[in-house]
Design an enzyme around this catalytic site. Structure first.
Site, PDB file in Angstrom:
ATOM      1  N   LYS A   1       0.821  -1.219   0.000  1.00  0.00           N
ATOM      2  CA  LYS A   1       0.000   0.000   0.000  1.00  0.00           C
ATOM      3  C   LYS A   1       0.851   1.263   0.000  1.00  0.00           C
ATOM      4  O   LYS A   1       0.447   2.277  -0.567  1.00  0.00           O
ATOM      5  CB  LYS A   1      -0.955   0.002   1.202  1.00  0.00           C
TER       6      LYS A   1
ATOM      7  N   LYS B   1     -12.047  -4.197  -4.776  1.00  0.00           N
ATOM      8  CA  LYS B   1     -12.604  -2.878  -5.037  1.00  0.00           C
ATOM      9  C   LYS B   1     -11.607  -1.989  -5.766  1.00  0.00           C
ATOM     10  O   LYS B   1     -11.958  -1.244  -6.669  1.00  0.00           O
ATOM     11  CB  LYS B   1     -12.983  -2.223  -3.695  1.00  0.00           C
TER      12      LYS B   1
ATOM     13  N   LYS C   1      -7.512 -11.636  -7.675  1.00  0.00           N
ATOM     14  CA  LYS C   1      -8.428 -11.332  -6.589  1.00  0.00           C
ATOM     15  C   LYS C   1      -9.491 -10.330  -7.036  1.00  0.00           C
ATOM     16  O   LYS C   1      -9.148  -9.296  -7.630  1.00  0.00           O
ATOM     17  CB  LYS C   1      -7.625 -10.747  -5.429  1.00  0.00           C
TER      18      LYS C   1
HETATM   19  P1  AMP Z   1     -11.744  -5.816   2.496  1.00  0.00           P
HETATM   20  O1  AMP Z   1     -12.629  -5.591   1.338  1.00  0.00           O
HETATM   21  O2  AMP Z   1     -10.304  -5.821   2.125  1.00  0.00           O
HETATM   22  O3  AMP Z   1     -12.085  -4.945   3.679  1.00  0.00           O
HETATM   23  O4  AMP Z   1     -11.998  -7.317   2.960  1.00  0.00           O
HETATM   24  C1  AMP Z   1     -13.072  -7.725   3.752  1.00  0.00           C
HETATM   25  C2  AMP Z   1     -13.059  -9.239   3.853  1.00  0.00           C
HETATM   26  O5  AMP Z   1     -13.373  -9.838   2.590  1.00  0.00           O
HETATM   27  C3  AMP Z   1     -11.704  -9.821   4.268  1.00  0.00           C
HETATM   28  O6  AMP Z   1     -11.906 -10.880   5.195  1.00  0.00           O
HETATM   29  C4  AMP Z   1     -11.120 -10.351   2.979  1.00  0.00           C
HETATM   30  O7  AMP Z   1     -10.232 -11.444   3.162  1.00  0.00           O
HETATM   31  C5  AMP Z   1     -12.374 -10.772   2.198  1.00  0.00           C
HETATM   32  N1  AMP Z   1     -12.161 -10.680   0.748  1.00  0.00           N
HETATM   33  C6  AMP Z   1     -11.908  -9.565   0.040  1.00  0.00           C
HETATM   34  N2  AMP Z   1     -11.766  -9.830  -1.285  1.00  0.00           N
HETATM   35  C7  AMP Z   1     -11.923 -11.178  -1.425  1.00  0.00           C
HETATM   36  C8  AMP Z   1     -11.889 -12.085  -2.535  1.00  0.00           C
HETATM   37  N3  AMP Z   1     -11.678 -11.655  -3.780  1.00  0.00           N
HETATM   38  N4  AMP Z   1     -12.083 -13.402  -2.303  1.00  0.00           N
HETATM   39  C9  AMP Z   1     -12.309 -13.840  -1.046  1.00  0.00           C
HETATM   40  N5  AMP Z   1     -12.350 -13.062   0.049  1.00  0.00           N
HETATM   41  C10 AMP Z   1     -12.166 -11.733  -0.122  1.00  0.00           C
END
Ligand code: AMP
Ligand code: TRP
Length: 332
Positions: free
Chosen positions: A112, A195, A192
């Site tokens: 990041k 967002k 992956k």
């Molecule tokens: P974040 O959007 O980074 O705040 O992630 C929130 C949760 O969603 C975390 O536990 C991540 O590990 C999970 N997560 C985010 N993107 C993915 C993805 N593409 N596949 C599986 N889990 C995800």
């Protein structure tokens, strides 16, 4: 007995990766009677990268709606991190026993800080300390996280150990990961769905929006024509089927259909769209209901905040007593 803690950043629409990889498991874990669970919209974590202050409150509200719509109910405490000032307070005490070297090894910081080169605040570096505080404030013991957060969780375990050892007190249990292994790839074939990469399908998209994105989504790159059999094990569409398409259809229609070229990728996607709608239609309906009653959402979050502040006050009393903080000394 286990105390579950997890969080999601309010940094954009909740997508199918979040839903399949994390939120579904939150709901499942929160339903077990032996679990006490806390789920947080971690806004303070989102402040570590550039964000728009004007639209931010809306983003927090939307994230809360999404999390509640998935099916968390009164068994779980859902709250906004900044409503509980003890998170940042505990982060200070933990920061004073956190080894700089360990923070410097965090891969998320390296990634990041590279991505946001022109605006790297100290908060991005100390991010794992705040995450440790989130968990330890509630004496969390089981933390559902994906692969990318395992290193931070290991750090939180170290923090618990360092603090207890430094002050010779058993204030914090060591939190364990509940490793969520499913990873949803992006519609662009990227490793992956994320967002920040613009390759998502939103959890609350309408069937029309889902179909538009699904239609063009990557499948098995070797299946160049309808006649070539596919390889479900490398296909993101199949991964998503495993979450939302029940047996026997999953094996008989989707898996066998693909490996024998009885169905094409287009057919397979149509089946997935149907399964997604069966699964997410009710989630979208609940989200619409919640959006129509913003007062109800605020009430849930306020109640969650109050529950958390009460628990956090107890923990902070123990922390301060252990650390010899002036205000925590026994008063005559
Ligand atoms: P974040 O959007 O980074 O705040 O992630 C929130 C949760 O969603 C975390 O536990 C991540 O590990 C999970 N997560 C985010 N993107 C993915 C993805 N593409 N596949 C599986 N889990 C995800
Ligand atoms: N850092 C996590 C993420 O980006 C979110 C998070 C913040 C979290 N605090 C937490 C996850 C505590 C688990 C426990 O996904």
């Amino acid at each position: 007995m286990a105390t579950i803690f997890s969080g999601i950043q309010p940094t954009g629409e909740v997508h199918l990766g979040n839903y399949m990889g994390a939120l579904r498991h939150w709901v499942e874990l929160s339903k077990k009677p032996e679990h006490t669970s806390y789920f947080s919209i971690v806004d303070c974590h989102a402040f570590t990268i550039p964000y728009d202050a004007a639209t931010f409150p809306r983003a927090v509200f939307d994230a809360a709606v999404a999390v509640l719509a998935v099916g968390l109910d009164e068994r779980a405490t859902v709250f906004v991190q900044s409503d509980v000032p003890q998170h940042t307070e505990l982060a200070w005490y933990l920061g004073c026993v956190a080894p700089m070297g360990e923070l410097g090894r965090m891969t998320q910081f390296k990634e990041k800080s590279e991505q946001h080169k022109t605006s790297v605040g100290a908060g991005l570096f100390t991010y794992p300390i705040l995450m440790a505080a989130d968990i330890l404030l509630y004496k969390g013991t089981l933390v559902p996280v994906g692969h990318d957060q395992l290193q931070h969780l290991e750090f939180a375990r170290d923090m618990a150990r360092h603090f207890n050892h430094r002050f010779k007190a058993e204030v914090f249990p060591e939190p364990k990961p509940h490793h969520l292994t499913l990873r949803i790839k992006g519609t662009d074939g990227g490793e992956k769905m994320s967002k920040s990469r613009g390759n998502t399908i939103a959890m609350l998209d309408t069937p029309e929006q889902v179909w538009k994105k699904l239609k063009g989504a990557f499948t098995d790159p070797q299946r160049l024509t309808r006649e070539i059999p596919g390889r479900p094990e490398v296909c993101n569409i199949y991964t998503m089927h495993t979450v939302v398409t029940p047996e026997p259809a999953l094996t008989e229609v989707v898996h066998n259909g693909c490996t024998t070229a009885k169905i094409g990728c287009g057919d397979c996607k149509k089946l997935l769209a149907e399964s997604l709608e069966r699964d997410l239609g009710p989630v979208r309906a609940r989200a619409n209901e919640l959006r129509a009653q913003p007062g109800r959402v605020l009430e849930i979050l306020n109640e969650g905040g109050a529950t958390c502040r009460a628990k956090a006050t107890e923990t902070m009393r123990e922390v301060k007593e252990a650390a010899g903080v002036f205000g925590a000394r026994s008063r005559p």
